[in-house]
Design a protein around this motif. Structure first.
Motif, short mmCIF file in Angstrom:
data_model
loop_
_atom_site.label_atom_id
_atom_site.label_comp_id
_atom_site.label_asym_id
_atom_site.label_seq_id
_atom_site.Cartn_x
_atom_site.Cartn_y
_atom_site.Cartn_z
N VAL A 120 0.80 -1.31 0.10
CA VAL A 120 0.18 -0.13 -0.12
C VAL A 120 0.80 1.45 0.05
CG1 VAL A 120 -1.42 1.27 1.40
CG2 VAL A 120 -2.13 -0.90 1.20
N ASN A 124 1.13 3.82 -2.82
CA ASN A 124 0.81 5.36 -2.56
C ASN A 124 1.94 6.43 -3.00
OD1 ASN A 124 0.54 7.46 -0.26
ND2 ASN A 124 -1.34 7.01 -1.14
N HIS A 125 3.21 5.87 -2.64
CA HIS A 125 4.49 6.71 -2.81
C HIS A 125 4.56 7.11 -4.22
CE1 HIS A 125 8.28 8.18 -2.44
NE2 HIS A 125 8.59 7.34 -3.38
N HIS A 126 4.12 6.08 -5.02
CA HIS A 126 4.35 6.48 -6.39
C HIS A 126 3.29 7.20 -7.06
CE1 HIS A 126 8.01 4.41 -6.79
NE2 HIS A 126 7.73 3.08 -6.35
N GLN A 127 2.04 7.02 -6.42
CA GLN A 127 0.87 7.80 -7.21
C GLN A 127 1.14 9.29 -6.47
OE1 GLN A 127 -1.95 5.67 -5.16
NE2 GLN A 127 -2.19 4.13 -6.74
N VAL A 128 1.45 9.27 -5.31
CA VAL A 128 1.77 10.60 -4.95
C VAL A 128 2.92 11.48 -5.77
CG1 VAL A 128 2.59 12.07 -2.97
CG2 VAL A 128 0.82 10.40 -2.61
N SER A 129 3.93 10.81 -5.94
CA SER A 129 5.21 11.17 -6.71
C SER A 129 4.61 11.68 -8.05
CB SER A 129 6.31 10.16 -6.78
OG SER A 129 6.57 9.70 -5.75
N LEU A 130 3.87 11.01 -8.63
CA LEU A 130 3.29 11.13 -10.12
C LEU A 130 2.47 12.72 -10.14
CD1 LEU A 130 2.32 7.89 -11.82
CD2 LEU A 130 4.03 9.47 -12.58
N LEU A 131 1.60 12.74 -8.97
CA LEU A 131 0.72 13.82 -8.93
C LEU A 131 1.58 15.07 -8.62
CD1 LEU A 131 -2.19 12.38 -6.75
CD2 LEU A 131 -2.59 13.58 -9.13
N ALA A 133 4.67 15.36 -9.73
CA ALA A 133 5.39 15.62 -10.94
C ALA A 133 4.37 16.51 -11.95
CB ALA A 133 5.85 14.34 -11.65
N PHE A 134 2.97 15.98 -11.94
CA PHE A 134 2.25 16.77 -13.12
C PHE A 134 1.80 18.10 -12.38
CE2 PHE A 134 1.93 12.32 -14.73
CZ PHE A 134 2.78 12.69 -15.74
N GLY A 155 -1.25 13.94 1.05
CA GLY A 155 -0.65 12.60 0.93
C GLY A 155 0.83 12.72 0.72
#
Lengths: 322, 129
Positions: A120, A124-131, A133-134, A155
């Protein structure tokens, strides 16, 4: 079968597992009987009590294991208690016994919970990193994300930040947006994402009903704490409450999780929003931290867990073979 | 999935451009930020492996195109990241101002709104006294 130091270590771990089970059942019963009364306490007290409840089985496990170790079993001060609570053949450990079986189940379950929570965390770490980044950085802790979905959340576990969508900015006034940003910054200030993750880890050891209630209560308390983080007077409380209602109405038009539109979920949410609004409007006096009660319960639990380990040992060995 | 700065820039470029090959992407970035064709090729390859880009062979080169639109990707990320607020026992790692998918009774919300207004008026009357 093994002897000496390793056997002692494994036996102590088994003692720990038994104490954990007893403490867990005791804590669950206490929580279930006082759950309705928790709302009478301030939000910070409620949070502390919830932390104490999920951590108590671990603290009891540690103290009972220490008590059963040679460190205390040889001490003359505790003779009356060691007569009552002791472990047979602590320097022999049978791998083909219920001792090792219970230990294996506990270790297996712990590994399962840990792996699940780490997955989890990873996602979550990668989803937050992507958000991130964009998104566009509004300030060090606030990121604007380009999306028509009106949303605001915090997050990131180690380095938390707030995410505010352009959809929300377009549909709220400057004052309302400021309230939402301050609320999210309060979550950053309290490191709520990390605390939520840790809390869900410790709650995982309880039964489904207890675990759900623990997490719901902690989530609600965290939100209530963030709601009133910068509130100084009644006027501000009213503004936060109406912003919350407006935001909920806005968000309801963008339902992106249709699979969870169940009756249960609707009730949970309604309860949560109602609780938060009523908490903001309420000026009732809350009870202080029940130090005496907590101390009595912990001492009682420590005594019950310590003495239960030996009794449980005897019960298991009476019912089954070693 | 993590995105490096160049990966993010390439993706942003492809969201605006038509399907294009590595050489064209390189010629755009060469003017703006420098870097070799190899770097661009490996960046495109990484984005393809991350399932963010699709590609079709056109002669000797691949034509790259985004597999998802910008708003779709961000929408999906928001959905994923806020999912834990609803499945409250699983991924409790974010704190949201309010649940995105609140499907509350309008009547219930109006009642709460009226209550806030009532308190506001009471406060105003008390201040005027």
């Amino acid at each position: 079968m093994i002897y000496d130091q390793w056997a002692l270590a494994f036996n102590l771990l088994t003692v720990g597992v038994l104490a954990f089970v007893v403490a867990n059942i005791f804590v669950s019963s206490v929580f279930w009987s006082i759950k309705g009364k928790l709302a009478d306490y301030t939000v910070s007290t409620r949070k502390s009590l919830l932390w104490l409840l999920v951590l108590t089985p671990w603290l009891i496990t540690l103290s009972v294991t220490l008590f059963f170790s040679p460190l205390f079993q040889n001490a003359s001060t505790f003779t009356w208690l060691t007569d009552l609570a002791h472990w047979h053949h602590p320097d022999i450990f049978y791998f083909l016994s219920w001792h090792s079986f219970s230990l294996l189940i506990f270790v297996g379950f712990s590994l399962y919970v840990f792996t699940k929570k780490m997955i989890v965390l990873y996602h979550n770490h990668h989803q937050v990193s992507l958000l991130r980044a964009f998104g566009t950085e509004k300030s060090k802790q606030v990121t604007i994300i380009e999306s028509s979905i009106p949303t605001a959340f915090t997050g990131g576990l180690i380095n938390p930040s707030c995410f505010i969508s352009t959809g929300l900015i377009e549909q709220t006034s400057v004052d309302e947006l400021e309230i939402i940003i301050q609320h999210e910054l309060a979550h950053v200030h309290y490191s709520d994402p990390l605390k939520k993750w840790l809390f869900s880890f410790f709650s995982a050891y309880f039964t489904r009903n207890v675990k759900h209630l623990f997490i719901s209560m902690m989530s609600l308390s965290m939100e209530q704490d963030a709601d009133s983080f910068f509130v100084k007077n009644q006027q501000q409380s009213h503004n936060v409450a109406s912003t919350l209602i407006k935001f909920t109405k806005l968000a309801a038009n963008y339902s992106i999780h249709p699979q969870y539109k169940s009756e249960l979920f609707v009730h949970f949410c309604r309860h949560s929003i109602e609780q938060r609004v009523l908490h903001l409007l309420n000026d009732k006096q809350f009870k202080p931290f029940p130090k005496g009660g907590v101390l009595i319960v912990i001492l009682l639990l420590a005594l019950i867990s310590t003495t239960s380990v030996d009794s449980l040992h005897h019960v298991v060995e009476t019912l089954f073979t070693h | 999935m993590q995105l490096g700065e160049l990966e993010k820039q390439v993706l942003e470029y492809l969201w605006k451009a038509k399907p294009t090959d590595a050489k064209q992407v390189h010629s755009y970035f060469e003017k703006n930020r420098g870097g070799s064709l190899n770097t661009i090729q490996s960046t495109l390859d990484r984005l393809f492996k991350k399932n963010l880009l699709g590609r079709v062979k056109d002669g000797h080169a691949f034509q790259y195109f985004p597999k998802v639109k910008r708003h779709e990707l961000i929408g999906q990320l928001i959905k994923d990241v806020t999912n834990d607020f609803i499945v409250e026992d699983e991924n409790s790692v974010i704190a949201a101002f309010s649940s995105i998918s609140s499907d509350l009774d309008e009547h219930q919300l109006n009642k709460l709104e009226a209550m806030i207004e009532g308190q506001r008026q009471k406060l105003q009357k008390n201040t005027e006294k």
